[in-house]
Design an enzyme around this catalytic site. Structure first.
Site, mmCIF file in Angstrom:
data_model
loop_
_atom_site.group_PDB
_atom_site.id
_atom_site.type_symbol
_atom_site.label_atom_id
_atom_site.label_comp_id
_atom_site.label_asym_id
_atom_site.label_seq_id
_atom_site.Cartn_x
_atom_site.Cartn_y
_atom_site.Cartn_z
ATOM 1 N N CYS B 50 4.500 -50.334 43.559
ATOM 2 C CA CYS B 50 4.948 -51.070 44.778
ATOM 3 C C CYS B 50 4.892 -52.084 44.321
ATOM 4 O O CYS B 50 6.070 -53.059 45.125
ATOM 5 C CB CYS B 50 4.277 -50.816 45.751
ATOM 6 S SG CYS B 50 1.951 -51.424 45.579
ATOM 7 N N HIS B 95 1.413 -57.873 26.893
ATOM 8 C CA HIS B 95 1.771 -57.843 28.664
ATOM 9 C C HIS B 95 1.208 -56.536 29.663
ATOM 10 O O HIS B 95 0.747 -56.495 29.784
ATOM 11 C CB HIS B 95 2.924 -57.796 29.185
ATOM 12 C CG HIS B 95 3.816 -57.530 30.075
ATOM 13 N ND1 HIS B 95 3.254 -58.104 30.916
ATOM 14 C CD2 HIS B 95 3.917 -56.030 30.813
ATOM 15 C CE1 HIS B 95 3.428 -58.412 32.511
ATOM 16 N NE2 HIS B 95 4.494 -56.994 32.315
#
Lengths: 261, 340
Positions: B50, B95
């Site tokens: 989400c 990352h």
């Protein structure tokens, strides 16, 4: 060389103690392998030391105040290693190591002298009485430690503080249960130890006998009140610490006075 | 071989944009086979949650792959340009390690993302879309997350009032299975808190509200039972957790009321969560034996402390991640020749 094993055990406990202090100071203590290994190492070295001195004395090595403190340290570690994992009380080790370390340090610095001679004949009842009594005090010591942990956790909840210890200490209910069970364990072993004493021909002075009976009654009363819900968990925790503190002061003092005579 | 990451997240795009690029589980396989047609792309893993949609790819020609990805995303979203951020190795490796450790999450240190990454990786593996480098990268990322979590306090405490209440209950009772909850006042916040407890195994939820119908409705929704408000003292003996959020102007849980009720339940702790303003529970009940009272301020204070502790740990986490990145980049350098 004769104190090598004992010094090694003390060093193991010092390591565990320092590790706990440093980790707590940095706010990231998690009960882990280091403490368990250090405490187990200390236990093994103490066992070897007791065995060595037992061989030399020809009896269970509890013939002087020094011996008593070392044996009690061993029994505290024994009960911790047996009970700690069963109740998921890993952090008990963090609280146990300073206690055992200080007892051993006091024994070594304050009471070390020439090795004690076996004072009584090899009466198995006497040996059982002395050994079981000290193991019972080991359980009482751990009950006091669990009591301290209970009080710390209870205080943090009451004060609404969520510090490092809060997240790492077990739930307050489980600590209360552990405190009570350790008291029962100690009381049971102490009772058997006393029974063994009555079976022997051991002569003890009145002061020592009266003190021992008072301690037995004290713990018995504490457990009776707890069982009948007349004493809440918090007060039981306090009482277990107070009675053990008094025991720690009284028994060695009496032992010392008896030996001095 | 290069690891290229391209994506959008909660910081770079609002939800109305993110939803246009989201890849649902049912279309994941199709999306993976589609992007594998991009020229120069050896393998890919798509992470779609989400808060983020990210494409991790293994490629010998990053520029061509990025162009291909941009084209694919434009086509997917109906000619909309994606506000993409892109990373080339070693930045892409860092990352992913940060994402896996919860450092890039909306709630710092949250742990759900690791499960989502594992799921994304498993799906890509099942489609045969991963390469040796991607396998190694994701497996390393899972290790990094575990290392960071166990060695730092990045996941310490809870970050919502409901989860703090559940944590506190755990520190009082241990196992929450079989515990009974009484809700006084059927408000939204008490409902959410009660749901947190039910999801952690609380057995019975009893709702008492001045308007009985509202209590009955809430009880039905969360699988509990309703009682008339004036009857709550009668069922109090079995209650472990009391959640109050009534709109009463005066405290309704006072020492005088609670004291006699507690006598019927010796040695049984009571956790009182007072979410009402003005407060429903008198502060003095916290002095009673076995009673632990937390009001909304104390719960929010714990939330703030947890976040503060987590923020203070970020630097340590970054250092650990740097080490892992060096380790992984070293491995990549040594295995340049054996790509794909």
């Amino acid at each position: 060389m004769d104190r090598f094993l004992l010094t090694g055990a003390t060093f193991c406990l010092l390591l565990s103690f320092c590790h706990t202090l440093l980790a707590l100071g940095a706010g990231r203590y998690r009960p882990g392998v280091f403490n368990r290994v250090a405490l187990f190492g200390g236990f093994v070295l103490l066992t070897l030391d007791l065995w060595q001195r037992g061989q030399a004395q020809g009896s269970c090595p509890i013939n002087s105040l020094f011996d008593v403190l070392v044996f009690m340290s061993w029994s505290i570690l024994l009960i911790y290693l047996l009970v700690g994992p069963a109740y998921h009380l890993s952090l008990l080790g963090a609280f146990t190591s300073p206690l055992v370390f200080l007892v051993l340090l006091f024994a070594q610095l304050g009471l070390a002298g020439p090795p004690a001679q076996g004072r009584f004949a090899r009466d198995p009842w006497v040996e059982a009485h002395a050994a079981l009594s000290l193991i019972a005090y080991g359980a009482f010591a751990l009950a006091a430690v669990a009591g301290l942990m209970y009080l710390v956790q209870d205080r943090q909840l009451k004060k609404r503080q969520a510090g490092t210890l809060f997240y790492n200490l077990p739930p307050v209910t489980e600590l209360g249960v552990a405190n009570a069970r350790l008291l029962w364990l100690g009381f049971g072993v102490l009772t058997v130890g006393f029974a063994a004493g009555f079976m022997s021909d051991l002569q003890v002075n009145n002061l020592k006998f009266a003190t021992s009976v008072l301690i037995w009654i004290g713990y018995g009363l504490l457990l009776a009140l707890r069982k009948t819900h007349r004493l809440p968990a918090r007060r039981t925790a306090y009482a277990s610490m107070v009675i053990f503190g008094l025991t720690l002061l009284a028994l060695p003092t009496i032992q010392y006075l008896s030996t001095a005579k | 071989m290069n690891i290229v990451c391209a994506g959008i997240n909660h910081r770079s795009a609002t939800v109305d944009i993110r939803e246009k690029f989201a890849v649902g589980p049912q279309e994941l396989q199709r999306a993976l086979s589609r992007i594998r047609d991009i020229d120069g792309l050896a393998g890919a893993v798509i992470v779609s949650t989400c808060n983020r949609v990210e494409y991790y790819t293994a490629s010998v020609c990053p520029i061509r792959v990025l162009d291909g990805l941009r084209g694919y995303l434009k086509e997917r979203s109906g000619e909309m340009d994606a506000p993409l951020y892109t990373h080339d190795s070693p930045s892409s490796v860092r990352h992913l390690f940060r994402v896996a450790s919860g450092l890039d999450s909306m709630v710092l240190g949250e742990t759900e993302i690791l499960g989502q990454l594992k799921q994304a990786y498993a799906s890509a593996t099942a489609c045969g879309a991963t390469t040796r480098h991607l396998n190694k990268l994701f497996q390393h990322a899972f290790r990094v997350a575990k290392h960071v979590r166990s060695e730092t306090q990045i996941t310490r405490g809870s970050t919502s009032v409901g989860s703090v209440a559940v944590d506190l209950a755990g520190k009082i009772f241990g196992d929450l299975g079989g515990r009974t909850i009484l809700i006084l006042g059927a408000g939204e916040i008490s409902e959410k808190t009660a749901r947190s407890f039910v999801s952690r195994g609380a057995k019975t939820v009893i709702v008492a509200n001045r308007t009985f119908d509202r209590a009955a409705r809430l009880a039905e929704e969360i699988g509990g039972m309703a009682v008339h408000f004036e009857n709550w003292p009668n069922i109090f003996e079995s209650v472990d957790i009391l959640i109050c959020s009534t709109s009463a102007p005066q405290p309704i849980i006072t020492r005088e009321i609670l004291g006699p009720l507690l006598k019927n339940r010796p040695d049984r702790p009571l956790f009182v969560i007072d979410l009402a303003v003005p407060r429903d529970a008198e502060a003095a009940i916290n002095d009673l034996e076995n009673v632990y009272l937390f009001d909304i301020d104390s719960l929010e204070k714990i939330v703030a402390e947890s976040l503060e502790i987590r923020r203070a740990e970020v630097q340590r986490c970054e250092k650990m991640i740097d080490q892992h990145v060096s380790e992984f980049v070293g491995w990549m350098r040594n295995h340049m020749a054996f790509h794909a």
